[in-house]
Design an enzyme around this catalytic site. Structure first.
Site, PDB file in Angstrom:
ATOM      1  N   TYR A  91     -11.007   0.421  23.490  1.00 38.89           N
ATOM      2  CA  TYR A  91     -11.252  -0.353  24.672  1.00 38.89           C
ATOM      3  C   TYR A  91     -11.394  -0.287  25.921  1.00 38.89           C
ATOM      4  O   TYR A  91     -11.165   1.392  26.275  1.00 38.89           O
ATOM      5  CB  TYR A  91      -9.708  -1.263  24.664  1.00 38.89           C
ATOM      6  CG  TYR A  91      -9.354  -2.429  23.744  1.00 38.89           C
ATOM      7  CD1 TYR A  91      -9.800  -2.839  22.804  1.00 38.89           C
ATOM      8  CD2 TYR A  91      -8.183  -2.827  23.892  1.00 38.89           C
ATOM      9  CE1 TYR A  91      -9.457  -3.762  21.843  1.00 38.89           C
ATOM     10  CE2 TYR A  91      -7.451  -3.488  23.418  1.00 38.89           C
ATOM     11  CZ  TYR A  91      -8.548  -4.099  21.727  1.00 38.89           C
ATOM     12  OH  TYR A  91      -7.792  -5.335  20.893  1.00 38.89           O
TER      13      TYR A  91
ATOM     14  N   HIS B  22     -19.373  -1.554  16.319  1.00 33.21           N
ATOM     15  CA  HIS B  22     -17.636  -1.788  16.298  1.00 33.21           C
ATOM     16  C   HIS B  22     -16.563  -2.546  14.727  1.00 33.21           C
ATOM     17  O   HIS B  22     -16.153  -2.577  14.267  1.00 33.21           O
ATOM     18  CB  HIS B  22     -17.302  -2.340  17.781  1.00 33.21           C
ATOM     19  CG  HIS B  22     -16.054  -2.480  17.765  1.00 33.21           C
ATOM     20  ND1 HIS B  22     -15.573  -1.476  18.803  1.00 33.21           N
ATOM     21  CD2 HIS B  22     -15.118  -3.191  17.008  1.00 33.21           C
ATOM     22  CE1 HIS B  22     -14.421  -1.949  19.220  1.00 33.21           C
ATOM     23  NE2 HIS B  22     -13.909  -3.074  18.311  1.00 33.21           N
ATOM     24  N   GLU B  23     -17.539  -3.685  14.785  1.00 34.49           N
ATOM     25  CA  GLU B  23     -16.403  -4.493  13.604  1.00 34.49           C
ATOM     26  C   GLU B  23     -16.574  -3.977  12.442  1.00 34.49           C
ATOM     27  O   GLU B  23     -15.158  -3.776  11.202  1.00 34.49           O
ATOM     28  CB  GLU B  23     -17.494  -5.939  13.923  1.00 34.49           C
ATOM     29  CG  GLU B  23     -17.198  -7.197  14.576  1.00 34.49           C
ATOM     30  CD  GLU B  23     -15.240  -6.914  15.970  1.00 34.49           C
ATOM     31  OE1 GLU B  23     -14.373  -6.175  14.867  1.00 34.49           O
ATOM     32  OE2 GLU B  23     -15.197  -6.907  16.676  1.00 34.49           O
TER      33      GLU B  23
ATOM     34  N   HIS C  21     -13.908  -1.569  12.378  1.00 33.85           N
ATOM     35  CA  HIS C  21     -13.465  -1.817  11.031  1.00 33.85           C
ATOM     36  C   HIS C  21     -13.237  -2.451   9.788  1.00 33.85           C
ATOM     37  O   HIS C  21     -11.844  -2.005   9.076  1.00 33.85           O
ATOM     38  CB  HIS C  21     -12.893  -3.275  12.067  1.00 33.85           C
ATOM     39  CG  HIS C  21     -12.841  -3.075  13.176  1.00 33.85           C
ATOM     40  ND1 HIS C  21     -11.197  -2.443  14.256  1.00 33.85           N
ATOM     41  CD2 HIS C  21     -12.632  -3.922  14.391  1.00 33.85           C
ATOM     42  CE1 HIS C  21     -11.133  -2.715  15.153  1.00 33.85           C
ATOM     43  NE2 HIS C  21     -11.688  -4.083  15.449  1.00 33.85           N
TER      44      HIS C  21
ATOM     45  N   HIS D 271      -8.621   0.398  16.261  1.00 36.43           N
ATOM     46  CA  HIS D 271      -8.828   0.875  17.473  1.00 36.43           C
ATOM     47  C   HIS D 271      -8.659   2.237  17.835  1.00 36.43           C
ATOM     48  O   HIS D 271      -7.772   2.802  17.395  1.00 36.43           O
ATOM     49  CB  HIS D 271      -8.176  -0.274  18.801  1.00 36.43           C
ATOM     50  CG  HIS D 271      -9.411  -1.652  18.445  1.00 36.43           C
ATOM     51  ND1 HIS D 271      -8.483  -2.355  18.500  1.00 36.43           N
ATOM     52  CD2 HIS D 271     -10.581  -1.635  18.431  1.00 36.43           C
ATOM     53  CE1 HIS D 271      -9.221  -3.350  19.365  1.00 36.43           C
ATOM     54  NE2 HIS D 271     -10.376  -3.349  18.297  1.00 36.43           N
TER      55      HIS D 271
ATOM     56  N   ASP E  35       0.769  -1.255  -0.121  1.00 38.65           N
ATOM     57  CA  ASP E  35      -0.373  -0.176   0.070  1.00 38.65           C
ATOM     58  C   ASP E  35       0.692   1.341   0.295  1.00 38.65           C
ATOM     59  O   ASP E  35       0.999   2.046  -1.077  1.00 38.65           O
ATOM     60  CB  ASP E  35      -0.564   0.223   1.415  1.00 38.65           C
ATOM     61  CG  ASP E  35      -1.896   1.133   1.378  1.00 38.65           C
ATOM     62  OD1 ASP E  35      -2.071   1.444   0.291  1.00 38.65           O
ATOM     63  OD2 ASP E  35      -1.387   1.685   1.845  1.00 38.65           O
TER      64      ASP E  35
HETATM   65 ZN   LIG Z   1     -12.115  -3.756  17.321  1.00 40.61          ZN
END
Ligand SMILES: [Zn+2]
Length: 685
Positions: free
Chosen positions: A184, A125-126, A129, A135, A25
């Site tokens: 977290y 949340h997933e 990602h 995070h 990348d």
């Molecule tokens: Zn996560």
């Protein structure tokens, strides 16, 4: 009932994957874009194709669709069932909850919603990602905001706390966000009882790790990364703080007006938006029914709105300090080609005794053409000292909750309820759309083992339709939402959990089916009016929401909380089977007039064939004919047979590819760690 926080731990780290994924990348893209993965090739299109794998739990499927609804309300990201697009997300039940970061351009990209991941915040949340976000505590500047306590982290888990350089990850010029759904919690991967993440501003210790909904900054970042300017389902919000009253207009077809006020002697004393806590603000709209003649009317109309989905939920707060004969009518004025000047359609009449507080109302609309929402106040025959007031209106193309449980004087309940069953309160009885009677309980100060939390449980109870219903109750999904009463629906961070009735689930204590008829498996209970009924066992969570979070946001407003309830047939029962009709691929990769269709979720070319010729190959790129192959005497029947054979082989090859790809993925995935709490069976019934 005592639950342990269980952390899912994975062997592979984000770090490995980043090394693996980013070298190429950085070579390809010289410009640093924007704690989001840098590189345009990691972006998804605004509408993401998805597949809900059969491995998913029923409850998870429903919650995933609810998570998509939050994206549609608050971002410009939409989701659609996969129809053969090159890249798509396959949501399946893996080990734990995890996702890759960004679009890996690998065709089928997996995202795992494993056991105990079936809560909406976790799924949002997933997908963040997958959309390109790491995070929050992985930001390059995180050491300015949090301290990682390395000696308290479980052995071998340090990699979950690494940070990414600003050449890899872009914070999109948004401040460090303790409230992010991507942060977290303080207890992530701890090896004992001491926190692994300590916030440099101590007040944020109990803030980090929320899994309620997107924070404001989460939305800002996502909307910047994807250049969002509008969402699919949001329509309008109005708290009447601005003098332009959101473009609403006073109709000329009336003999009175709504007034923009901050206080009325007979009530309300304050608006609902700020509860009078802000100087020089705090307005609402008021129709005075203490003056004028019976039947006098005031009409307030929204600006013209354009529906996209054909169903809407109108929410607003209403205060009645008038007389019980006064009425509020909600209309829509619809503009169609047949009625360019609009026609009025009555949606709901709101009546009731005057009360000294704001009350939340939901009104379902089903408008498909451009329209206005019309609020009409009408003075009744009785003697009024005040009038009708409205505030904090929200209109969105979403489903209204089916039921609302309004709990007043909540601070008193918090201060006086003991933890455990003695501090448990029950909702009124409600009916699901199918006719099942149900009820919800709230442990105001938590269960004995988990005090300082709200605990919430769902029960089936005996109802009027029980003889006509199927038992055990199968695949009904109950959703319990504690409403964040922020005036703007886009900034609400409500807390929500869902439970789906599994007809085969057995009771822990007996051989009965858990969701069988309450008069068979339940126990006797009594409504406040003395009526006896039967209540089945309940399922829910002892850690619905901590008291710290409960006291944050606008969960408690005017000393009230609202619990929104919906019980509906699980998605899999309402969804049409995917394979019944052929699905055509949107981008046809087939050559030579081949037709692309979806077979078992794989795009397959059906190649054309004539009497003595046919096309073959994955894309129908190769031609076969009797002239080339003289050995085979080709009849049309055989040609058809050959084509069918090719199709079968193609399908098999593609399927094999799909599964081999799946295997590779699991070996190189960016992994997720989420502290999760399983829903638990209530043993208190
Ligand atoms: Zn996560």
């Amino acid at each position: 009932l005592d639950l342990e926080w269980s952390s899912k731990v994975f062997e592979l780290s984000d770090f490995l994957y980043v090394l693996h994924g980013l070298v190429g990348d950085m070579l390809c893209f010289s410009t640093i874009e924007r704690n989001s993965i840098i590189g345009d090739n990691y972006r998804w299109p605004h509408t993401i194709p998805y597949v809900l794998d059969d491995s998913l739990e029923m409850n998870a499927k429903g919650v995933i669709l609810k998570a998509f609804e939050q994206y549609r309300l608050k971002t410009c990201i939409d989701f659609k069932p996969w129809e053969g697009e090159k890249n798509y997300i396959s949501v399946f039940k893996g080990s734990g909850c995890w996702s890759s970061v960004g679009n890996r351009q690998e065709g089928l990209q997996q995202l795992s919603i494993g056991a105990n991941c079936d809560r909406i915040g976790t799924i949002q949340h997933e997908f963040l990602h997958a959309l390109g976000f790491w995070h929050e505590q992985s930001r390059f500047d995180r050491d300015d905001y949090v301290s990682i306590m390395w000696d308290r982290i479980q052995p071998g888990k340090n990699h979950n706390f690494i940070k990414y350089d600003d050449t890899i990850s872009d914070s999109l010029n948004v401040p460090y966000d303790y409230t992010s759904v991507m942060h977290y919690s303080q207890n992530a991967f701890r090896n004992g009882t001491e926190p692994t993440i300590v916030t440099n501003i101590p007040d944020f210790m109990d803030v980090i790790g929320q899994r309620m909904d997107f924070s404001d900054y989460d939305l800002q970042k996502l909307n910047r990364l994807y250049n969002c300017s509008s969402s699919l389902s949001f329509m309008d919000t109005c708290s009447f703080e601005l003098e332009n009253i959101c473009g609403m207009i006073q109709s000329s077809d009336d003999n009175s007006d709504w007034q923009r006020l901050s206080q009325v002697p007979a009530g309300p004393n304050t608006d609902h938006t700020n509860m009078g806590e802000c100087k020089d603000s705090g307005y609402f709209m008021h129709f005075n029914t203490s003056a004028g003649a019976e039947g006098s009317t005031a009409i307030l109309e929204s600006r013209i709105l354009y529906p996209k989905r054909g169903f809407q939920c109108l929410q607003f707060y209403f205060y009645n300090s008038g007389h019980e004969s006064d009425r509020l009518y909600v209309w829509v004025r619809e503009y169609t080609s047949a009625h360019p000047n609009g026609t009025l359609r009555l949606i709901e009449e709101i009546k009731g005794s005057p009360a000294s507080y704001w009350q939340l109302h939901h009104v379902s609309l089903n408008v498909t053409s451009k329209f206005r929402v019309v609020f009409q106040g009408v003075r009744g025959s009785g003697l009024s000292k005040g009038g009708l007031s409205i505030d904090d209106i929200n209109l969105s193309e979403t489903q209204c909750p089916h039921h609302v449980w309004h709990i007043r004087n909540f601070t008193h309940l918090l201060n006086t309820s003991p933890a455990g069953t003695a501090g448990r309160i029950y909702s009124p009885p409600f009916y699901s759309s199918k006719g099942y009677a149900f009820q919800v309980s709230l442990f105001v100060n938590g269960t004995a083992n988990n005090p300082f939390n709200l605990a919430m449980y769902l029960y089936l109870i005996s109802g009027a339709n029980d003889d006509q219903l199927q038992w055990p109750c199968a695949w009904q999904q109950g959703t319990m939402t504690l409403l964040d009463q922020h005036p703007d629906i886009r900034q609400r961070m409500s807390n929500q959990r869902s439970i789906t009735t599994d007809p085969l689930k057995l009771s822990d204590s007996s051989s009965n089916y858990f969701w069988d008829r309450p008069d068979k498996v339940g126990s006797v209970a009594t409504f406040p009016n003395g009526t006896r009924f039967m209540r089945g066992p309940g399922i829910g969570t002892s850690t619905f929401l901590t008291h710290q979070r409960l006291r944050s946001r606008n969960f408690i407003k005017e000393d009230s909380v609202y619990i929104l309830l919906t019980m509906e047939a699980s998605v899999t029962l309402t969804e049409k089977p995917e394979m019944e009709v052929p699905n055509y691929c949107p981008d046809n990769p087939c050559e030579n007039d081949g037709v692309c269709i979806i077979v078992d979720r794989v795009s397959v070319c059906r190649c054309p064939a004539g009497d003595n010729w046919w096309y073959m190959g994955e894309k129908c790129e190769r031609r076969g004919s009797t002239h080339e192959n003289t050995v085979i005497v080709v009849s049309s029947t055989i040609a058809v047979f050959v084509v069918m054979l090719i199709v079968t082989i193609t399908t098999a090859v593609c399927l094999k590819k799909k599964y081999s790809q799946r295997k590779e993925n699991t070996e190189s995935l960016t992994l997720e760690v989420v502290s999760i709490l399983p829903l638990s069976t209530n043993i208190y019934t």
